[in-house]
Scaffold this motif. Structure first.
Motif, PDB file in Angstrom:
ATOM      1  N   UNK A   1       0.961  -1.186  -0.025  1.00  0.00           N
ATOM      2  CA  UNK A   1       0.229   0.192   0.426  1.00  0.00           C
ATOM      3  C   UNK A   1       0.599   1.665  -0.096  1.00  0.00           C
ATOM      4  N   UNK A   2       0.521   2.334  -0.719  1.00  0.00           N
ATOM      5  CA  UNK A   2       1.349   3.531  -0.699  1.00  0.00           C
ATOM      6  C   UNK A   2      -0.324   4.339  -0.727  1.00  0.00           C
ATOM      7  N   UNK A   3       0.059   4.900   0.550  1.00  0.00           N
ATOM      8  CA  UNK A   3      -1.315   6.354   1.152  1.00  0.00           C
ATOM      9  C   UNK A   3      -2.685   4.778   0.785  1.00  0.00           C
ATOM     10  N   UNK A   4      -3.805   5.089   0.538  1.00  0.00           N
ATOM     11  CA  UNK A   4      -4.907   4.447  -0.235  1.00  0.00           C
ATOM     12  C   UNK A   4      -4.875   3.211  -1.636  1.00  0.00           C
ATOM     13  N   UNK A   5      -3.639   3.495  -2.349  1.00  0.00           N
ATOM     14  CA  UNK A   5      -3.725   3.039  -3.875  1.00  0.00           C
ATOM     15  C   UNK A   5      -2.827   1.485  -3.732  1.00  0.00           C
ATOM     16  N   UNK A   6      -3.822   0.169  -3.601  1.00  0.00           N
ATOM     17  CA  UNK A   6      -2.831  -1.198  -3.575  1.00  0.00           C
ATOM     18  C   UNK A   6      -2.462  -1.335  -4.746  1.00  0.00           C
ATOM     19  N   UNK A   7      -0.892  -1.509  -4.592  1.00  0.00           N
ATOM     20  CA  UNK A   7       0.407  -1.815  -5.719  1.00  0.00           C
ATOM     21  C   UNK A   7       0.646  -3.280  -5.848  1.00  0.00           C
ATOM     22  N   UNK A   8       1.115  -3.263  -7.664  1.00  0.00           N
ATOM     23  CA  UNK A   8       1.457  -4.181  -7.210  1.00  0.00           C
ATOM     24  C   UNK A   8       3.348  -4.125  -8.396  1.00  0.00           C
ATOM     25  N   UNK A   9       3.772  -5.166  -8.848  1.00  0.00           N
ATOM     26  CA  UNK A   9       5.029  -4.964  -9.613  1.00  0.00           C
ATOM     27  C   UNK A   9       4.047  -4.908 -10.793  1.00  0.00           C
ATOM     28  N   UNK A  10       4.642  -4.952 -11.445  1.00  0.00           N
ATOM     29  CA  UNK A  10       4.271  -4.512 -13.395  1.00  0.00           C
ATOM     30  C   UNK A  10       4.515  -5.372 -14.227  1.00  0.00           C
ATOM     31  N   UNK A  11       2.909  -5.818 -15.180  1.00  0.00           N
ATOM     32  CA  UNK A  11       2.172  -6.626 -15.352  1.00  0.00           C
ATOM     33  C   UNK A  11       3.424  -7.849 -16.321  1.00  0.00           C
ATOM     34  N   UNK A  12       5.435  -6.282 -16.678  1.00  0.00           N
ATOM     35  CA  UNK A  12       5.768  -7.247 -17.822  1.00  0.00           C
ATOM     36  C   UNK A  12       6.884  -7.573 -17.618  1.00  0.00           C
TER      37      UNK A  12
ATOM     38  N   UNK B   1       0.067  -2.137  10.166  1.00  0.00           N
ATOM     39  CA  UNK B   1      -1.003  -3.100   9.404  1.00  0.00           C
ATOM     40  C   UNK B   1      -2.073  -1.918   9.279  1.00  0.00           C
ATOM     41  N   UNK B   2      -2.625  -1.958   8.072  1.00  0.00           N
ATOM     42  CA  UNK B   2      -3.648  -1.076   8.560  1.00  0.00           C
ATOM     43  C   UNK B   2      -5.110  -1.427   7.730  1.00  0.00           C
ATOM     44  N   UNK B   3      -4.733  -2.080   6.296  1.00  0.00           N
ATOM     45  CA  UNK B   3      -5.859  -2.860   5.421  1.00  0.00           C
ATOM     46  C   UNK B   3      -6.127  -4.451   5.549  1.00  0.00           C
ATOM     47  N   UNK B   4      -4.753  -4.960   6.599  1.00  0.00           N
ATOM     48  CA  UNK B   4      -4.678  -6.575   6.004  1.00  0.00           C
ATOM     49  C   UNK B   4      -6.043  -7.304   6.788  1.00  0.00           C
ATOM     50  N   UNK B   5      -6.753  -7.220   8.267  1.00  0.00           N
ATOM     51  CA  UNK B   5      -6.934  -8.061   8.456  1.00  0.00           C
ATOM     52  C   UNK B   5      -8.991  -8.272   7.911  1.00  0.00           C
ATOM     53  N   UNK B   6      -9.037  -6.980   7.030  1.00  0.00           N
ATOM     54  CA  UNK B   6     -10.637  -6.733   7.562  1.00  0.00           C
ATOM     55  C   UNK B   6     -10.674  -7.209   5.299  1.00  0.00           C
ATOM     56  N   UNK B   7      -9.280  -7.510   4.687  1.00  0.00           N
ATOM     57  CA  UNK B   7      -9.322  -8.154   3.425  1.00  0.00           C
ATOM     58  C   UNK B   7      -8.855  -9.558   3.985  1.00  0.00           C
ATOM     59  N   UNK B   8      -8.296 -10.328   4.829  1.00  0.00           N
ATOM     60  CA  UNK B   8      -7.900 -11.677   5.091  1.00  0.00           C
ATOM     61  C   UNK B   8      -9.697 -11.695   5.738  1.00  0.00           C
ATOM     62  N   UNK B   9     -10.415 -11.120   6.693  1.00  0.00           N
ATOM     63  CA  UNK B   9     -11.818 -11.663   6.388  1.00  0.00           C
ATOM     64  C   UNK B   9     -12.532 -11.799   5.288  1.00  0.00           C
ATOM     65  N   UNK B  10     -12.175 -10.964   4.563  1.00  0.00           N
ATOM     66  CA  UNK B  10     -13.105 -11.041   3.166  1.00  0.00           C
ATOM     67  C   UNK B  10     -12.537 -12.018   2.643  1.00  0.00           C
ATOM     68  N   UNK B  11     -11.410 -12.214   2.378  1.00  0.00           N
ATOM     69  CA  UNK B  11     -11.082 -13.457   1.699  1.00  0.00           C
ATOM     70  C   UNK B  11     -11.776 -14.716   2.485  1.00  0.00           C
ATOM     71  N   UNK B  12     -11.571 -15.327   3.853  1.00  0.00           N
ATOM     72  CA  UNK B  12     -11.524 -16.282   4.195  1.00  0.00           C
ATOM     73  C   UNK B  12     -13.050 -16.505   3.614  1.00  0.00           C
ATOM     74  N   UNK B  13     -14.222 -15.115   3.366  1.00  0.00           N
ATOM     75  CA  UNK B  13     -15.457 -15.035   3.410  1.00  0.00           C
ATOM     76  C   UNK B  13     -16.049 -16.020   1.971  1.00  0.00           C
ATOM     77  N   UNK B  14     -14.898 -16.782   0.963  1.00  0.00           N
ATOM     78  CA  UNK B  14     -14.769 -17.002  -0.412  1.00  0.00           C
ATOM     79  C   UNK B  14     -14.898 -18.300  -0.501  1.00  0.00           C
ATOM     80  N   UNK B  15     -14.633 -19.301   1.313  1.00  0.00           N
ATOM     81  CA  UNK B  15     -14.223 -20.878   0.640  1.00  0.00           C
ATOM     82  C   UNK B  15     -15.703 -20.871   0.187  1.00  0.00           C
TER      83      UNK B  15
END
Length: 264
Positions: free
Chosen positions: A170-181, A244-258
């Protein structure tokens, strides 16, 4: 009809006969894919199927009909109780399809990372399977540094991914990933996270970053086994882990996809 398995083991698939123990030779993997099964529930199984079948096709593997038949037999054999980490395989030479049944290791909600900047040792970075042994050795070296994972870097110093995980931050409120290339594996769990970000209006960006530029940021290592693990410590260089500001909410959401496996 194939029945759910109840023990660990390596099973070879034979057309018309299904999965059979005792026939699998130890050979080099061309393709592999794995996921968590917990009490008969799994996350993103269709996505794992798509990635595995596509990679098998790229390698000149068995016919689509045989792959479909293998997948049906494999799914029926997955245990419906307990925690498992099965792996489907296509091996070199014989092009044999196999199912490796393994108990799942303990699931960790966080991770310490060896931040030495491991040069990427993979020969086929966009296909899971051929480089699993060399990546296991990278993780073994990381454990010797009191870490559970290591980050692979390009010759330029840019962050690629972990030995068994995608890297997001995370960079502020932007979720970042390495470039696809960059030479990175298309992660199933990362794809689910990206879809949620799009649906919920979270800003995303593909950005080139060195390890030093991740210092002080909330960094996640993401895979099908552990889900989302925030980095709580960097070993091997003076880097502070971000809050760790965002992880718990996203973990709970991901667990709900089972969701339940198809009926055996």
């Amino acid at each position: 009809m194939t029945q759910p398995a109840t023990a660990e083991g390596l099973l070879a698939w034979m057309p018309g006969r299904g999965l059979i123990a005792g026939l699998a030779a130890d050979t080099q993997l061309l393709v592999a894919d794995s996921w968590l099964v917990r009490d008969g529930q799994v996350r993103g199984l269709d996505r794992h199927r798509e990635r595995f079948l596509r990679a098998c096709g790229d390698c000149g593997g068995p016919s689509p009909d045989q792959l479909d038949e293998f997948w049906r037999d494999m799914t029926a054999a997955l245990p419906r109780t307990g925690s498992w980490f099965p792996r489907v395989e296509l091996v070199a030479g014989s092009l044999q399809l196999r199912l490796l049944l393994r108990y799942a290791p303990p699931i960790s909600p966080e991770v310490r990372v060896w931040a030495a900047g491991q040069p990427d040792p993979r020969t086929v970075p966009r296909r899971k399977g051929p480089d699993l042994d060399v990546l296991a050795r990278v993780r073994q070296r990381a454990r010797g540094q009191d870490a559970e994972e290591a980050v692979l870097i390009a010759p330029s110093g840019l962050v690629l991914e972990g030995a068994t995980s995608s890297v997001l931050w995370w960079e502020d409120d932007t979720l970042c990933l390495p470039p696809q290339q960059l030479p990175i594996l298309a992660g199933v769990t990362t794809g689910l996270i990206q879809e949620r970000a799009v649906h919920t209006g979270i800003r995303m960006a593909h950005r080139e970053r060195t390890l030093e530029q991740l210092a002080g940021r909330e960094v996640w290592l993401v895979n099908a086994l552990h889900g989302i693990r925030p980095v709580i410590g960097w070993e091997g260089r003076p880097m502070e882990a971000g809050q760790d500001l965002f992880a718990k909410e996203w973990r709970d959401w991901l667990d709900g996809l089972m969701e339940p496996l198809p009926a055996a």
